[in-house]
Design an enzyme around this catalytic site. Sequence first.
Site, PDB file in Angstrom:
ATOM      1  N   ASN A   7      22.732  97.286 -22.081  1.00 51.84           N
ATOM      2  CA  ASN A   7      22.200  96.089 -21.538  1.00 51.84           C
ATOM      3  C   ASN A   7      22.594  94.885 -22.511  1.00 51.84           C
ATOM      4  O   ASN A   7      21.970  94.949 -23.496  1.00 51.84           O
ATOM      5  CB  ASN A   7      20.653  96.160 -21.214  1.00 51.84           C
ATOM      6  CG  ASN A   7      20.008  95.053 -20.811  1.00 51.84           C
ATOM      7  OD1 ASN A   7      20.499  94.126 -20.430  1.00 51.84           O
ATOM      8  ND2 ASN A   7      18.654  95.079 -20.454  1.00 51.84           N
ATOM      9  N   LYS A  14      21.434  95.964 -26.187  1.00 51.02           N
ATOM     10  CA  LYS A  14      20.517  97.005 -26.078  1.00 51.02           C
ATOM     11  C   LYS A  14      21.252  98.167 -25.417  1.00 51.02           C
ATOM     12  O   LYS A  14      21.904  98.175 -24.530  1.00 51.02           O
ATOM     13  CB  LYS A  14      19.381  96.577 -25.144  1.00 51.02           C
ATOM     14  CG  LYS A  14      18.425  95.563 -25.737  1.00 51.02           C
ATOM     15  CD  LYS A  14      17.165  95.376 -25.013  1.00 51.02           C
ATOM     16  CE  LYS A  14      16.054  94.179 -25.369  1.00 51.02           C
ATOM     17  NZ  LYS A  14      16.340  93.266 -24.645  1.00 51.02           N
ATOM     18  N   ARG A  90      24.201  97.273 -17.243  1.00 53.47           N
ATOM     19  CA  ARG A  90      23.425  96.335 -16.374  1.00 53.47           C
ATOM     20  C   ARG A  90      23.973  95.040 -16.242  1.00 53.47           C
ATOM     21  O   ARG A  90      24.333  94.387 -17.348  1.00 53.47           O
ATOM     22  CB  ARG A  90      21.797  96.274 -17.107  1.00 53.47           C
ATOM     23  CG  ARG A  90      21.083  95.211 -16.065  1.00 53.47           C
ATOM     24  CD  ARG A  90      19.921  95.033 -17.018  1.00 53.47           C
ATOM     25  NE  ARG A  90      19.258  93.760 -16.277  1.00 53.47           N
ATOM     26  CZ  ARG A  90      18.870  92.581 -16.919  1.00 53.47           C
ATOM     27  NH1 ARG A  90      18.858  92.443 -18.055  1.00 53.47           N
ATOM     28  NH2 ARG A  90      17.954  91.924 -16.095  1.00 53.47           N
ATOM     29  N   HIS A 180      15.725  92.061 -10.733  1.00 48.93           N
ATOM     30  CA  HIS A 180      14.901  93.125 -10.822  1.00 48.93           C
ATOM     31  C   HIS A 180      15.429  94.375  -9.827  1.00 48.93           C
ATOM     32  O   HIS A 180      14.383  95.054  -9.607  1.00 48.93           O
ATOM     33  CB  HIS A 180      13.536  92.929 -10.721  1.00 48.93           C
ATOM     34  CG  HIS A 180      12.795  92.096 -11.845  1.00 48.93           C
ATOM     35  ND1 HIS A 180      11.902  91.390 -11.839  1.00 48.93           N
ATOM     36  CD2 HIS A 180      13.216  91.970 -13.344  1.00 48.93           C
ATOM     37  CE1 HIS A 180      11.397  90.690 -12.999  1.00 48.93           C
ATOM     38  NE2 HIS A 180      12.255  91.071 -13.957  1.00 48.93           N
ATOM     39  N   HIS A 208       6.728  93.931  -9.693  1.00 46.21           N
ATOM     40  CA  HIS A 208       7.306  93.955 -11.060  1.00 46.21           C
ATOM     41  C   HIS A 208       6.838  92.972 -11.946  1.00 46.21           C
ATOM     42  O   HIS A 208       7.283  91.691 -11.664  1.00 46.21           O
ATOM     43  CB  HIS A 208       8.825  94.088 -11.034  1.00 46.21           C
ATOM     44  CG  HIS A 208       9.328  94.154 -12.487  1.00 46.21           C
ATOM     45  ND1 HIS A 208       9.792  95.545 -13.012  1.00 46.21           N
ATOM     46  CD2 HIS A 208       9.192  93.260 -13.344  1.00 46.21           C
ATOM     47  CE1 HIS A 208      10.699  95.157 -14.068  1.00 46.21           C
ATOM     48  NE2 HIS A 208       9.921  93.890 -14.601  1.00 46.21           N
ATOM     49  N   GLY A 331       5.538  95.490 -17.717  1.00 44.51           N
ATOM     50  CA  GLY A 331       4.650  95.542 -18.735  1.00 44.51           C
ATOM     51  C   GLY A 331       3.280  95.100 -18.434  1.00 44.51           C
ATOM     52  O   GLY A 331       2.124  95.894 -18.766  1.00 44.51           O
ATOM     53  N   ILE A 332       3.050  94.221 -17.535  1.00 49.41           N
ATOM     54  CA  ILE A 332       1.826  93.580 -17.022  1.00 49.41           C
ATOM     55  C   ILE A 332       1.416  94.713 -16.172  1.00 49.41           C
ATOM     56  O   ILE A 332       0.233  95.125 -16.071  1.00 49.41           O
ATOM     57  CB  ILE A 332       1.616  92.281 -16.453  1.00 49.41           C
ATOM     58  CG1 ILE A 332       2.131  91.212 -17.768  1.00 49.41           C
ATOM     59  CG2 ILE A 332       0.383  92.072 -15.880  1.00 49.41           C
ATOM     60  CD1 ILE A 332       2.433  89.985 -17.284  1.00 49.41           C
ATOM     61  N   GLU A 385      14.811 101.169 -15.806  1.00 54.18           N
ATOM     62  CA  GLU A 385      15.774 100.721 -15.285  1.00 54.18           C
ATOM     63  C   GLU A 385      17.015 101.624 -15.891  1.00 54.18           C
ATOM     64  O   GLU A 385      18.158 101.612 -15.189  1.00 54.18           O
ATOM     65  CB  GLU A 385      16.251  98.941 -15.529  1.00 54.18           C
ATOM     66  CG  GLU A 385      14.874  98.402 -14.631  1.00 54.18           C
ATOM     67  CD  GLU A 385      14.790  97.032 -15.006  1.00 54.18           C
ATOM     68  OE1 GLU A 385      15.499  96.143 -14.571  1.00 54.18           O
ATOM     69  OE2 GLU A 385      13.777  96.461 -15.789  1.00 54.18           O
TER      70      GLU A 385
HETATM   71  P1  AMP Z   1       7.804  93.160 -19.878  1.00 55.15           P
HETATM   72  O1  AMP Z   1       8.798  92.190 -19.836  1.00 55.15           O
HETATM   73  O2  AMP Z   1       7.911  94.281 -18.518  1.00 55.15           O
HETATM   74  O3  AMP Z   1       8.124  94.199 -21.378  1.00 55.15           O
HETATM   75  O4  AMP Z   1       6.251  92.918 -20.156  1.00 55.15           O
HETATM   76  C1  AMP Z   1       5.676  92.261 -21.199  1.00 55.15           C
HETATM   77  C2  AMP Z   1       4.263  91.591 -20.711  1.00 55.15           C
HETATM   78  O5  AMP Z   1       3.534  92.979 -20.684  1.00 55.15           O
HETATM   79  C3  AMP Z   1       3.697  90.850 -21.855  1.00 55.15           C
HETATM   80  O6  AMP Z   1       2.965  89.714 -21.097  1.00 55.15           O
HETATM   81  C4  AMP Z   1       2.751  91.677 -22.195  1.00 55.15           C
HETATM   82  O7  AMP Z   1       1.702  90.926 -22.893  1.00 55.15           O
HETATM   83  C5  AMP Z   1       2.460  92.686 -21.307  1.00 55.15           C
HETATM   84  N1  AMP Z   1       1.635  93.830 -21.660  1.00 55.15           N
HETATM   85  C6  AMP Z   1       2.189  94.930 -22.309  1.00 55.15           C
HETATM   86  N2  AMP Z   1       1.231  95.894 -22.560  1.00 55.15           N
HETATM   87  C7  AMP Z   1       0.056  95.471 -22.179  1.00 55.15           C
HETATM   88  C8  AMP Z   1      -1.180  95.930 -22.304  1.00 55.15           C
HETATM   89  N3  AMP Z   1      -1.607  96.969 -22.743  1.00 55.15           N
HETATM   90  N4  AMP Z   1      -2.125  95.028 -21.606  1.00 55.15           N
HETATM   91  C9  AMP Z   1      -1.932  94.079 -20.805  1.00 55.15           C
HETATM   92  N5  AMP Z   1      -0.785  93.321 -20.995  1.00 55.15           N
HETATM   93  C10 AMP Z   1       0.410  93.914 -21.546  1.00 55.15           C
END
Ligand code: AMP
Length: 400
Positions: A7, A14, A90, A180, A208, A331-332, A385
């Site tokens: 990636n 990455k 990717r 995505h 997502h 992540g969220i 992914e």
């Molecule tokens: P990503 O881009 O998919 O890696 O997601 C990043 C987002 O996920 C960021 O806004 C983080 O704050 C959120 N995130 C990661 N771990 C947690 C958690 N344990 N609780 C709430 N939000 C999280």
Amino acid sequence: MKILVINAGSSSLKYQLINMEDESVIAKGNCDRIGIDGHIKHTTFDGRVIDTDCTFPTHTEAFEKLVEVLTTGEGKVIDSMSEISAVGHRIVQGAEIFSKTTLVTDEVIQQIDDLSELAPVHNHPHALALRACKKVIPETTPQVVVFDTAFHQTMPEKAFMFGMPYECYEKYHVRKYGFHGTSHRFVTQALAEALGKPLSELKIVSCHLGNGSSITAVDGGKSVDTSMGFTPLDGVIMGTRSGCVDPSAVTFIENKKHLSPSEMSDYLNKKSGFLGISGISSDNRDITAAAQHGDKKAQLAGEMLRYEIKKYIGSYAAVMNGLDAVLFTGGIGENSDDLRADVCRDMEFFGIKLDEAANAGLRGKLQRISAPDSKVEVWVVPTNEELLIARDTRDLVGNL
Ligand code: AMP
């Protein structure tokens, strides 16, 4: 069979080396600060870590370093690059040229580079990485490209067109592409398996939610609409991206603040979203903590995201004339139980009823979070992914 997944960004590379026998990760890492100075962090399956500064004037030196750490020294996991059956990359933007995973040729690399106008931050660096990879890996190792946009090429015209003069589409290729796609494809497949039903029979809203967020209506395994648009700026509010705004607000602010088009683009992509509304952070964890301490703007940022997700779920259920499942990933989506609970609250009209206990504290695990009597299933489905890219790469080179 071992597959290397790449990636590449403008200053980073990455990677994951995946053993396709059991889909385990043999090694992973990131060569970053390419073109600045250089740094590599490499972790092996058995916990060995290389974390060191390097010199990466271009992606070629980063690939050379990657070959070195995989095959020699402390981080060694293979004897030679010939052990790697194929490399899967990717790629963000494939536009209407690439609707599926494709074998790399010089012409394909050029086509990806030619699409840079549509994705300036991503496609040119992808092309640089593809050319660098070709120089460094054995000539006999096939390379494959997997596009973020490809999954959304099934959207009907009425969903992907903007109400602008038709020449914008014909002359300038302006339309909704969606992003995505690898994630939405992976999680909807994983959900169908978990439900024990054919994907072709399911109507799913796939949420997502991460630093960048997109929501997709997947009907019978096909993307029929998605929240991101011409670029990944559209849709719901994100970490630093505004999401959907009235275009007149954009020209109005451009004039008021005397911004050039590229400055305005930066304003919407890097200074808006959670960061712009709260003035605190782009990170959901920081926003949640500030909201809990009573910060009104952080509370507003969180409420906006929840409200917009609800609207997408409702509109996509209408578009698909039904809804079997809603899934949360990213992540969220995978970690934020409070957001999932808020989104699913007051959704009885749609047949959505959360199992509060199943949802509470659930992080990064495939699990149903809807109540047994919920008409619509609600699930957390962790995305992967890299694994989808590796599977696609295996499937394509296996048929060569
Ligand atoms: P990503 O881009 O998919 O890696 O997601 C990043 C987002 O996920 C960021 O806004 C983080 O704050 C959120 N995130 C990661 N771990 C947690 C958690 N344990 N609780 C709430 N939000 C999280």
